[in-house]
Scaffold this motif. Structure first.
Motif, short mmCIF file in Angstrom:
data_model
loop_
_atom_site.label_atom_id
_atom_site.label_comp_id
_atom_site.label_asym_id
_atom_site.label_seq_id
_atom_site.Cartn_x
_atom_site.Cartn_y
_atom_site.Cartn_z
N GLY A 11 67.73 30.76 15.63
CA GLY A 11 66.88 31.55 14.74
C GLY A 11 65.78 30.73 14.09
N ASP A 12 65.95 29.41 14.07
CA ASP A 12 64.94 28.52 13.49
C ASP A 12 64.96 27.20 14.26
N ALA A 13 64.72 27.29 15.55
CA ALA A 13 64.95 26.16 16.46
C ALA A 13 63.75 25.22 16.52
N HIS A 14 63.21 24.80 15.36
CA HIS A 14 62.16 23.78 15.43
C HIS A 14 62.78 22.41 15.62
N LEU A 15 61.96 21.43 15.96
CA LEU A 15 62.50 20.15 16.43
C LEU A 15 63.30 19.40 15.37
N ASP A 56 76.53 35.60 -1.01
CA ASP A 56 77.29 35.00 0.08
C ASP A 56 76.91 33.53 0.24
N PHE A 57 77.89 32.71 0.56
CA PHE A 57 77.69 31.28 0.75
C PHE A 57 78.42 30.81 1.99
N TYR A 58 77.89 29.77 2.63
CA TYR A 58 78.70 29.02 3.58
C TYR A 58 78.85 27.61 3.05
N VAL A 59 79.95 26.97 3.41
CA VAL A 59 80.32 25.68 2.85
C VAL A 59 80.55 24.69 3.99
N ARG A 60 80.06 23.47 3.79
CA ARG A 60 80.28 22.39 4.76
C ARG A 60 80.17 21.06 4.02
N GLN A 61 80.50 19.98 4.72
CA GLN A 61 80.33 18.66 4.13
C GLN A 61 78.84 18.40 3.90
N LEU A 62 78.55 17.70 2.82
CA LEU A 62 77.15 17.45 2.49
C LEU A 62 76.48 16.55 3.51
N ARG A 63 77.17 15.51 3.94
CA ARG A 63 76.56 14.58 4.89
C ARG A 63 77.68 13.92 5.68
N ASP A 64 77.51 13.90 6.99
CA ASP A 64 78.53 13.26 7.83
C ASP A 64 77.89 12.77 9.11
N TRP A 65 77.42 11.53 9.10
CA TRP A 65 76.81 10.91 10.27
C TRP A 65 75.63 11.71 10.80
N LYS A 66 74.72 12.11 9.96
CA LYS A 66 73.57 12.88 10.42
C LYS A 66 72.37 11.97 10.63
N GLY A 67 71.85 11.97 11.85
CA GLY A 67 70.66 11.20 12.17
C GLY A 67 69.46 12.12 12.21
N ILE A 68 68.48 11.91 11.35
CA ILE A 68 67.32 12.79 11.21
C ILE A 68 66.10 12.10 11.82
N VAL A 69 65.40 12.80 12.70
CA VAL A 69 64.23 12.22 13.35
C VAL A 69 63.04 12.24 12.40
N LEU A 94 57.75 11.59 21.68
CA LEU A 94 57.86 13.00 21.31
C LEU A 94 58.26 13.84 22.52
N ALA A 95 57.72 13.52 23.68
CA ALA A 95 58.10 14.24 24.90
C ALA A 95 59.56 14.02 25.24
N LEU A 96 60.04 12.77 25.09
CA LEU A 96 61.45 12.49 25.35
C LEU A 96 62.35 13.24 24.38
N PHE A 97 61.96 13.24 23.10
CA PHE A 97 62.77 13.96 22.13
C PHE A 97 62.73 15.46 22.42
N GLY A 98 61.57 15.97 22.81
CA GLY A 98 61.48 17.38 23.18
C GLY A 98 62.39 17.75 24.32
N SER A 99 62.51 16.85 25.29
CA SER A 99 63.41 17.13 26.42
C SER A 99 64.86 17.16 25.97
N LEU A 100 65.23 16.28 25.03
CA LEU A 100 66.59 16.33 24.48
C LEU A 100 66.85 17.66 23.78
#
Length: 469
Positions: free
Chosen positions: A100-104, A376-389, A399-405
């Motif tokens: 629904g919000d599939a930006h990179l 309504d809420f959803y709950v999850r861990q705040l941070r757990d091994w998240k790598g942000i580009v 950018l092309a390589l990341f786009g292919s991923l």
């Protein structure tokens, strides 16, 4: 709207492929490149204002301030605008569970329950069943917009988009030939990423990828705990950083609303009932000690989001949870799709369906505020091994390589929830769909810039108030 995955997956593969090719009569692949907003297109500022009306008023100016930083930041906050644009156009009828919000920037490295790093979709606030191409178009346009922000040439922007769509198409066609359980168990772990990219990456790109993986492993609960909390006379508590992080005790009663402590204990109790029994047992080892309101993201700014600090054995045994308000998906008005009695449950259900390794603490709940309104809420861990580009640091090749991923990962998500045989047959073996999506991405990047300028004008005129932090 026809729901292909509801019935075609029970047909023989040959019939499913015929169904997919027949979808080309509804929307030829070359037509996917068209973007014609038309005179009846909703005013983008009115779309944004309608969203803001349901959010915390004092946080809305922060949302506008973040969207004004660049056309790319605007795009991140404009999922509702794009949903309205896509919803008025003809679609294939080949449905999947959409992000629904599939930006990179909604693709990143995450931790599996087995403590392995995987590459997957991260944000599911807008998830809902819908035409598969809507996600692909949002992802493709985000790459063109990111390329423009970096000053890339039109050819370089198009190269990143084509790499993404090609990876989506080829992997979907691979899934079309695989067994159902093999599709379900498929993961994009770091070993697969290395094999996919090593032949295409130079030495510098391989080094940056290794560094990004290493950084993701440091973004643990303990790292977040050290950064977000401090020692006090009462014990470990969340560190204030208003207005971005505001402990519950520092909010006015009218700002806190549902944020009263007893309501949060009710939140935790109700949330725990949505977890499997072994996870409920694990959660009982922790006690709630502090709560703070947090401002998150770009598109989500103004929705109610809370950090919950829980402690186990002692002050060095933390669990940080994030309870984030879930409102109706921006896709809902345009899909005629499923309706949920709890929007948090919608988010969790969609995430579990299309993400291969969901957070072990993922659940949902509803809280009744002082105003008598349930949220309504959803709950999850705040941070757990998240790598942000950081796309602004990427050159055209990276950018092309990341786009292919991203494209390959999105195909895996859609193959789990939709019909890969039908979608793969629609896409076909030629690059016709790839070329069409490249044209669409540029056309929508142009529209995004016009909408960004409209927001700038609305702020200059005083219609909207923006606050930059």
């Amino acid at each position: 709207m026809t729901t292909s995955s509801a019935f075609t997956t029970r047909l023989p593969a040959a019939e499913r492929a015929v169904y997919g090719r027949q979808a080309r009569t509804r929307v030829p692949r070359s037509e996917q490149g068209r973007f014609d907003p038309g005179p009846k297109r909703p005013n983008p500022i009115e779309v944004i204002e309608r969203q803001s009306a349901t959010r915390v008023p004092e946080l809305v100016p922060i949302r506008y301030g973040r969207m004004l930083e660049s056309p790319f930041r605007f795009y991140r906050g404009a999922a509702a605008i794009m949903a309205a644009d896509l919803g008025t156009a003809p679609d294939t009828g080949l449905r999947a569970q959409l992000c629904g919000d599939a930006h990179l920037l909604n693709f990143r490295l995450l931790a599996s329950p087995e403590r392995h790093l995987v590459f997957d979709i991260n944000d599911f606030d807008e998830t809902l069943p819908g035409p598969f191409e809507w996600d692909v178009k949002r992802l493709a346009a985000s790459l063109a917009i990111a390329g423009r922000a970096n000053g890339f040439s039109r050819r370089e922007q198009d190269g990143a988009v084509r790499a993404c769509v090609l990876a989506y198409r080829e992997r979907m066609r691979e899934f079309a030939d695989q067994r159902t359980l093999d599709i379900w168990y498929a993961q994009d772990d770091t070993e697969r990423m290395r094999k996919l990219l090593v032949s295409s990456m130079d030495k510098a790109a391989r080094r940056r990828t290794a560094e990004a993986t290493a950084r993701a492993r440091t973004r643990t609960q303990m790292q977040a705990f050290e950064k977000l909390t401090r020692s006090t006379a009462e014990g470990r508590r969340i560190t204030p950083d208003p207005p971005l992080i505001t402990p519950l005790g520092e909010l006015r009663p009218d700002q806190a609303g549902e944020g009263q402590e007893r309501e949060f204990q009710n939140l935790l109790d109700a949330y725990a009932r949505t977890l499997p029994s072994e996870r409920r047992h694990l959660l009982r080892h922790y006690r709630l000690v502090d709560i703070a309101r947090k401002v998150v993201g770009v598109g989500s700014v103004g929705t109610r989001c809370w950090i919950l600090l829980l402690l186990g054995r002692d002050d060095d045994d933390p669990l940080l949870l994030q309870a984030k308000e879930a409102q109706e998906s921006v896709l809902a008005a345009h899909t005629g799709g499923e309706r949920y009695d709890n929007q948090g449950r919608r988010v969790v259900t969609g995430q579990r369906l299309i993400q291969t390794t969901s957070d072990i603490f993922l659940g949902w709940t509803r809280v009744m505020g002082l105003d008598g309104r349930g949220r309504d809420f959803y709950v999850r861990q705040l941070r757990d091994w998240k790598g942000i580009v950081q796309p602004e640091t990427m050159d055209p090749a990276l950018l092309a390589l990341f786009g292919s991923l991203c494209g390959a990962s999105l195909a895996r998500a859609h193959a789990r929830s939709g019909d890969p045989v039908a979608i793969g047959a629609y896409l076909g073996g030629s690059d016709r769909f790839d070329q069409a999506l490249t044209a669409f991405a540029q056309a929508y990047a142009d529209q995004n810039e016009r909408d960004f300028e409209a927001l700038e004008a609305a702020v200059r005129s005083g219609r909207l108030h923006a606050e930059r932090l």
